[in-house]
Design an enzyme around this catalytic site. Structure first.
Site, PDB file in Angstrom:
ATOM      1  N   HIS A   1      36.645  52.662  91.080  1.00 23.48           N
ATOM      2  CA  HIS A   1      37.414  53.908  91.031  1.00 23.48           C
ATOM      3  C   HIS A   1      38.017  54.124  89.655  1.00 23.48           C
ATOM      4  O   HIS A   1      38.157  53.181  88.858  1.00 23.48           O
ATOM      5  CB  HIS A   1      38.551  53.883  92.075  1.00 23.48           C
ATOM      6  CG  HIS A   1      39.596  52.835  91.788  1.00 23.48           C
ATOM      7  ND1 HIS A   1      39.398  51.496  92.011  1.00 23.48           N
ATOM      8  CD2 HIS A   1      40.838  52.946  91.257  1.00 23.48           C
ATOM      9  CE1 HIS A   1      40.475  50.819  91.652  1.00 23.48           C
ATOM     10  NE2 HIS A   1      41.368  51.675  91.164  1.00 23.48           N
TER      11      HIS A   1
ATOM     12  N   ASP B   1      41.719  55.662  88.311  1.00 26.33           N
ATOM     13  CA  ASP B   1      43.015  55.797  88.986  1.00 26.33           C
ATOM     14  C   ASP B   1      43.395  57.266  89.241  1.00 26.33           C
ATOM     15  O   ASP B   1      43.323  58.100  88.330  1.00 26.33           O
ATOM     16  CB  ASP B   1      44.122  55.116  88.167  1.00 26.33           C
ATOM     17  CG  ASP B   1      44.019  53.594  88.232  1.00 26.33           C
ATOM     18  OD1 ASP B   1      43.474  53.068  89.223  1.00 26.33           O
ATOM     19  OD2 ASP B   1      44.486  52.930  87.283  1.00 26.33           O
TER      20      ASP B   1
ATOM     21  N   HIS C   1      37.195  50.980  87.391  1.00 29.04           N
ATOM     22  CA  HIS C   1      37.443  49.540  87.523  1.00 29.04           C
ATOM     23  C   HIS C   1      37.369  49.122  88.982  1.00 29.04           C
ATOM     24  O   HIS C   1      37.373  49.962  89.895  1.00 29.04           O
ATOM     25  CB  HIS C   1      38.782  49.151  86.881  1.00 29.04           C
ATOM     26  CG  HIS C   1      39.947  49.936  87.385  1.00 29.04           C
ATOM     27  ND1 HIS C   1      40.215  51.227  86.962  1.00 29.04           N
ATOM     28  CD2 HIS C   1      40.915  49.640  88.289  1.00 29.04           C
ATOM     29  CE1 HIS C   1      41.281  51.679  87.575  1.00 29.04           C
ATOM     30  NE2 HIS C   1      41.730  50.742  88.409  1.00 29.04           N
TER      31      HIS C   1
ATOM     32  N   ARG D   1      51.755  47.758  87.526  1.00 34.12           N
ATOM     33  CA  ARG D   1      51.029  48.779  86.761  1.00 34.12           C
ATOM     34  C   ARG D   1      51.932  49.948  86.424  1.00 34.12           C
ATOM     35  O   ARG D   1      52.746  50.358  87.244  1.00 34.12           O
ATOM     36  CB  ARG D   1      49.856  49.277  87.611  1.00 34.12           C
ATOM     37  CG  ARG D   1      48.938  50.236  86.882  1.00 34.12           C
ATOM     38  CD  ARG D   1      47.877  50.771  87.809  1.00 34.12           C
ATOM     39  NE  ARG D   1      48.349  51.973  88.492  1.00 34.12           N
ATOM     40  CZ  ARG D   1      47.665  52.606  89.440  1.00 34.12           C
ATOM     41  NH1 ARG D   1      46.497  52.159  89.842  1.00 34.12           N
ATOM     42  NH2 ARG D   1      48.158  53.703  89.987  1.00 34.12           N
TER      43      ARG D   1
HETATM   44  O1  LIG Z   1      44.476  44.454  90.727  1.00 42.34           O
HETATM   45  C1  LIG Z   1      43.725  44.771  89.813  1.00 42.34           C
HETATM   46  O2  LIG Z   1      43.154  43.968  89.099  1.00 42.34           O
HETATM   47  C2  LIG Z   1      43.468  46.235  89.552  1.00 42.34           C
HETATM   48  C3  LIG Z   1      44.107  47.090  90.567  1.00 42.34           C
HETATM   49  C4  LIG Z   1      43.918  48.540  90.261  1.00 42.34           C
HETATM   50  O3  LIG Z   1      42.995  49.174  90.705  1.00 42.34           O
HETATM   51  C5  LIG Z   1      44.883  49.181  89.365  1.00 42.34           C
HETATM   52  O4  LIG Z   1      45.809  48.533  88.892  1.00 42.34           O
HETATM   53  O5  LIG Z   1      44.712  50.377  89.101  1.00 42.34           O
HETATM   54 FE   LIG Z   2      43.020  51.169  89.957  1.00 36.38          FE
END
Ligand SMILES: O=C(O)CCC(=O)C(=O)O
Ligand SMILES: [Fe+2]
Length: 303
Positions: free
Chosen positions: A109, A111, A265, A280
Site C-alpha cells: 500500500h 499510506d 510498502h 509513525r
Molecule cells: O510496520 C511497518 O514496518 C510499516 C507499517 C506501515 O505500513 C506504516 O508505517 O505506514
Molecule cells: Fe503504511
C-alpha cells in the site's frame, strides 16, 4: 539518478550515503536526527529522499517522540491519521503495535490513499523489534511506471481508481485476528473515506510519472469488479517486481523515511506473534494531478 544528493551531503558536512539497491533505497550514516540540523542537512535529506525514495538511518534510539515530530516538521506540516488515534502526549504520532491490533500492514500500500491529498512523506521509527522477522519492503512506483510498455503506459494513464479505507479485508491475502478485525471496524474504518485518483500521477517535485495503486483501491472507475481486479493486478505486478524493491531488516532505533508519492510498502508478518512496535508521523501532501492536468477528488469524507 541525479548526483545532487551527494553534492548536498558534501555541503552538509559529509554524512555518507550507501545505496541499497539499483532502483530504490539508501542508508544515510553519521546524522543524529534528534540533534539540531542545519538547513543544508535538511536539504540533503530531502534530495536523497527524492533520488532514492526511501532512506534509512540506524542508531537513532535516543530519539524521543517530540524529537521525531520536530525532525519530521522540518520536512513539512505534520498531518494526523484521519481515523486512528494520536498517541497520548504527541501532536501526531501513530503507534503501530501488532499486539494492539493496528500494527499489521502486510499488504502492499501507499499510506492513506483514501484521502485526496494523501501524505507526501512518512517517517517511521522502530521501538520494539522481534528477534526474527518483521522486515519491511518498499517498491518504487516510478520504476514500475517506467517498466511498462508504451501500450500499457497509455492504458495506465487513461485509468482512474477509487480508493477506500473500507477495503474488503475478506478478499485480501492477509489473515486478521479477532483483535485486528475489531480494531479495523471500530477505529480504522469507523468513518468512511473514499478518493478518486488517477492511476498515473505527476510527482509534484520531480515531474516523474508514478503509478498510484496499492490495497486501498476498491475498483477502477467505470469498470466492474472483475475487470478492475484484472487491471489492478496487471499494473500492481509491475510495482512489486523484486528489482523495484528494497527490504530493510530493522534494529531498535532505526528511522525510515519514504516518499509516499513514489512508493508502496509492505510490512512482513513473519514474526510469529512476537512484539513489534513502530511510531509513525506523516507529512501533508498535495492533491495528485494526472498526466492531462486533472486533480484527484474526495468522494466521501468521514460519513
Ligand atoms: O510496520 C511497518 O514496518 C510499516 C507499517 C506501515 O505500513 C506504516 O508505517 O505506514
Ligand atoms: Fe503504511
Amino acid at each position: 539518478m541525479s548526483a545532487q544528493p551527494e553534492a548536498h551531503l558534501a555541503r552538509a558536512g559529509n554524512p555518507s550515503i550507501r545505496r541499497l539497491s539499483g532502483r530504490i533505497g539508501a542508508e544515510i550514516c553519521d546524522i543524529d536526527l534528534a540533534g539540531p540540523l542545519s538547513d543544508e542537512t535538511v536539504a540533503a535529506i530531502r534530495s536523497a529522499l527524492l533520488a532514492y525514495r526511501v532512506i534509512f538511518f540506524r542508531g537513532q534510539g535516543h530519539m524521543t517522540d517530540g524529537q521525531q515530530e520536530a525532525f519530521a516538521g522540518r520536512l513539512g506540516d505534520l498531518v494526523p491519521h484521519p481515523t486512528e488515534k494520536v498517541k497520548a502526549g504527541t501532536m501526531g504520532i501513530l503507534e503501530l503495535d501488532a499486539a494492539a491490533g493496528n500494527g499489521k500492514a502486510d499488504v502492499w500500500h501507499t499510506d492513506v490513499t483514501f484521502v485526496d491529498a494523501y501524505p507526501r512523506y512518512s517517517v517511521l521509527r522502530s521501538i520494539v523489534i522481534p528477534e526474527y522477522g518483521g522486515d519491511t519492503m518498499w517498491a518504487s512506483t516510478v520504476a514500475a511506471y517506467e517498466d511498462l510498455s508504451p501500450e500499457l503506459k497509455q492504458l495506465a494513464e487513461s485509468l482512474w481508481a477509487i480508493h477506500s479505507n473500507k477495503y474488503d479485508y475478506a478478499s485480501t491475502a492477509t489473515n486478521m485476528t479477532a483483535a485486528e478485525k475489531a480494531h479495523y471496524e471500530k477505529v480504522f474504518a469507523s468513518a468512511q473515506y473514499e478518493a478518486k485518483h488517477p492511476v498515473v500521477r505527476i510527482h509534484p517535485e520531480t515531474g516523474e510519472k508514478s503509478l498510484v495503486l496499492g490495497y486501498f483501491i476498491q475498483r477502477m472507475a467505470g469498470h466492474n469488479h472483475v475487470d478492475s481486479a484484472h487491471l489492478f493486478n496487471l499494473l500492481q505486478s509491475h510495482v512489486i517486481r523484486p528489482e523495484n524493491t528494497v527490504r530493510w531488516n530493522w534494529r531498535v532505533g532505526d528511522v525510515a523515511i519514504w516518499d509516499n508519492q513514489a512508493t508502496q510498502h509492505y510490512a512482513l508478518n513473519d514474526y510469529d506473534g512476537q512484539r513489534r512496535v513502530m511510531r509513525r508521523v506523516t507529512i501533508a501532501g498535495e492533491v495528485p494531478v494526472s498526466v492531462d492536468g486533472r486533480r484527484s477528488e474526495q468522494l466521501r469524507k468521514g460519513a
